[in-house]
Design a protein around this motif. Structure first.
Motif, PDB file in Angstrom:
ATOM      1  N   GLY A 242      78.128  87.775  46.025  1.00  0.00           N
ATOM      2  CA  GLY A 242      79.067  86.722  45.663  1.00  0.00           C
ATOM      3  C   GLY A 242      78.989  85.582  46.665  1.00  0.00           C
ATOM      4  O   GLY A 242      78.569  85.776  47.813  1.00  0.00           O
TER       5      GLY A 242
ATOM      6  N   SER B  25      81.356  84.583  48.029  1.00  0.00           N
ATOM      7  CA  SER B  25      82.302  85.024  49.060  1.00  0.00           C
ATOM      8  C   SER B  25      81.599  85.455  50.336  1.00  0.00           C
ATOM      9  O   SER B  25      82.182  85.413  51.417  1.00  0.00           O
ATOM     10  CB  SER B  25      83.138  86.208  48.551  1.00  0.00           C
TER      11      SER B  25
ATOM     12  N   GLU C 203      73.789  87.458  48.220  1.00  0.00           N
ATOM     13  CA  GLU C 203      73.514  88.503  47.231  1.00  0.00           C
ATOM     14  C   GLU C 203      72.952  89.744  47.915  1.00  0.00           C
ATOM     15  O   GLU C 203      72.079  89.644  48.776  1.00  0.00           O
ATOM     16  CB  GLU C 203      72.528  87.983  46.185  1.00  0.00           C
TER      17      GLU C 203
ATOM     18  N   SER D  13      75.859  81.983  41.025  1.00  0.00           N
ATOM     19  CA  SER D  13      76.390  80.974  41.947  1.00  0.00           C
ATOM     20  C   SER D  13      76.712  79.654  41.261  1.00  0.00           C
ATOM     21  O   SER D  13      75.949  79.155  40.428  1.00  0.00           O
ATOM     22  CB  SER D  13      75.393  80.716  43.073  1.00  0.00           C
TER      23      SER D  13
ATOM     24  N   ASN E 205      81.647  81.906  41.540  1.00  0.00           N
ATOM     25  CA  ASN E 205      80.659  82.784  40.904  1.00  0.00           C
ATOM     26  C   ASN E 205      80.615  82.626  39.389  1.00  0.00           C
ATOM     27  O   ASN E 205      80.423  83.610  38.665  1.00  0.00           O
ATOM     28  CB  ASN E 205      80.970  84.238  41.264  1.00  0.00           C
TER      29      ASN E 205
END
Length: 570
Positions: free
Chosen positions: A489, A491, A473, A459, A413
């Motif tokens: 993220g 993630s 997001e 990103s 990120n």
């Protein structure tokens, strides 16, 4: 029909109708009946699963696949390992989806299955301490590199270094530069917070004169700042303290509101966190492995503990990340609560991520643990700037590939080009060009807004080292203590790919890891548009230039391609 029999007949008929009705509402055999059974979930909460052609939202077309799928799964016991933080095992939407090690007898203090880990019923914490707790703070990897390699390289030039140590020397120099920069940055930030803590009573008292209820907004303060100049006579007459700078005080509170620190407690909490960053994350002398009683320089099994969910009643866990990722992957689909996970795969929680950087040893051992205990997909939503023992991680990648296991990683990120700023872990050899395995996918994040802002502004990207993008997001998922929340993220982009791989193997279990990876990459949706380059405000580049494939994950197309490849294999 005789009148005496009629009551009995209608009673039996009524029972039959009820039974048929109950049967029709049982848990369905396939998943296509379940996704839309949560009327309380809005488009905003499920956008990532929409279809671009049908909904004009660049989702992964999960709903489309569920609604059309008529096949029954062939592998109902697929396991996704989530290498991450602690997890909230008590969450209502994670019940029934956590992997159980059936070869281990719970809490008998014996390694029943002889896998090197005692009582690992639901997973393992490689950051678990001897006392049964877990490490909260890790140092950053560049701090560890400076501390360990400084005696070897301090004060030396490259010409004085042996050829086999050149890579380490360059990494030491890069780490030292980063260490100095971060120390200065966080040190200055910490000092400013200490000043703000000291000044808060004066600011609050001053603003209370204008806003007795203390209900001011950023907009009101901005307007007030423009009205009351530093030398405003009205203000000087109002206050006994003639030297007080009203403009500075207003700006002080505006900064607090903008950063979410309107209350003194908010500022103090941030100041305490930064104190820990300076005294733990950035402390050359801090040793987080003492409480684990482990030597991070030796690759071995057995350290850590089985406490993957160290939650304390009434206290919200510091670590929430694994709970969010796991819910997105496999939240219970049939309990009519919260959200519905992408799959019905079991989640194997593995802890390696305190606040700070993961140890390469923990990454390598976690991957091997997941492989040895039956995981088919490993989700790795973490990353760092440096890697002291990347050879251990490379070997673990190859070990997973040998056992047909897919590794899915979040690209990060930092709004950076990871072709230029390499992040870890990755599938690159030491030359940072050659790929060492065919079982690693690196994922960037997109938004739900098709157009220039398609790629999330945070990103990471890279034509060579990011494979594709996926929604990451404003993702609605599970949080600790039975909460549900939106998070953003890369993630959360990685689990989109992990869930897709899990579904592919659920229905087509004979496909190889190389085939599954290629299916996911080949079936993605290309968008022939220009997007704003992350890290900039208006620089536009072709979306196709930000990843290896130039595509966004498409689960529906991936499942169609998997079916065709599976038929070709027969």
């Amino acid at each position: 029909m005789p009148k005496k029999i009629q009551p009995l007949f209608y009673t039996l008929l009524f029972i039959f109708v009820i039974l048929v009705s109950c049967k029709s509402t049982k848990t369905p055999n396939n998943l296509n009946q379940t996704l839309l059974e949560s009327p309380n979930l809005t488009v905003k909460q499920t956008w990532q699963f929409k279809d671009f052609q049908k909904d004009s939202i660049p989702g992964i077309s999960l709903e489309k696949w569920y609604l059309q799928n008529k096949k029954k799964p062939k592998n109902k016991n697929l396991i996704i390992a989530v290498i991450d933080t602690q997890i909230d095992l008590k969450h209502e939407d994670l019940q029934g989806i956590i992997w159980t090690n059936t070869k281990e007898i719970p809490n008998n203090g014996i390694d029943d299955d002889h896998n090197g880990y005692i009582d690992d019923i639901n997973g393992w914490s490689f950051t678990g301490t001897k006392s049964g707790a877990y490490v909260v703070w890790n140092r950053y990897e560049y701090v560890r590199i400076v501390e360990k390699w400084e005696p070897l390289f301090k004060g030396k030039s490259e010409s004085e270094i042996e050829a086999e140590d050149i890579y380490k020397f360059k990494e030491y120099q890069r780490a030292l530069k980063t260490f100095k920069e971060k120390n200065e940055y966080y040190g200055n930030w910490h000092q400013s917070l200490q000043y703000r803590v000291a000044m808060f009573p004066l600011v609050k008292d001053t603003l209370k004169y204008f806003f007795p209820k203390e209900d001011y907004t950023y907009k009101q303060l901005d307007s007030m700042y423009k009205k009351y100049k530093i030398n405003d006579k009205t203000y000087r007459q109002m206050r006994k303290d003639k030297d007080t700078d009203l403009g500075a005080l207003i700006k002080y509170m505006m900064v607090g509101i903008e950063s979410g620190e309107k209350k003194l407690e908010d500022i103090k909490d941030k100041e305490i966190q930064l104190d820990s960053v300076l005294n733990k994350n950035l402390n050359l002398n801090y040793n987080e492995r003492l409480s684990i009683a482990d030597n991070p320089e030796i690759l071995e099994k057995g350290y850590g503990n089985n406490k993957i969910s160290n939650t304390i009643e009434g206290i919200r866990p510091i670590q929430d990340h694994n709970t969010m990722v796991s819910g997105l992957l496999s939240a219970n689909r049939y309990n009519n609560k919260g959200i519905k996970g992408m799959t019905e795969a079991k989640i194997m929680p593995i802890n390696i991520s305190p606040s700070g950087d993961e140890h390469d040893k923990d990454i390598a051992m976690a991957i091997r643990y997941a492989v040895d205990n039956g995981a088919k997909v490993i989700n790795m939503s973490f990353g760092k700037e440096f890697s002291m023992h990347r050879d251990w991680v490379i070997d673990a990648f190859k070990y997973a590939e040998k056992h047909n296991v897919l590794l899915v990683h979040s690209s990060g990120n930092d709004a950076e080009d990871v072709d230029q700023n390499i992040s870890f872990p990755n599938d690159l050899d030491y030359d940072e060009k050659t790929e060492i395995s065919n079982n690693f996918i690196n994922v960037g994040s997109i938004t739900q807004k098709f157009g220039a802002t398609l790629v999330s502004d945070f990103s990471n990207y890279g034509k060579q080292n990011v494979d594709l993008f996926a929604p990451g997001e404003d993702i609605y998922t599970t949080g600790s203590e039975n909460r549900y929340k939106f998070e953003s993220g890369t993630s959360f982009a990685a689990p989109m790919v992990s869930g897709t791989a899990a579904l592919i193997w659920t229905y087509y279990p004979k496909l190889s890891v190389k085939q599954v990876k290629q299916i996911i990459l080949d079936s993605g949706t290309p968008y022939n548009i220009e997007v704003i380059l992350p890290g900039t405000t208006d620089k536009k580049v072709p979306f196709s230039e930000l990843s290896k494939t130039g595509k966004v994950l498409n689960l529906y197309d991936a499942m169609q391609l998997a079916e065709r490849i599976n038929k070709q294999n027969k």
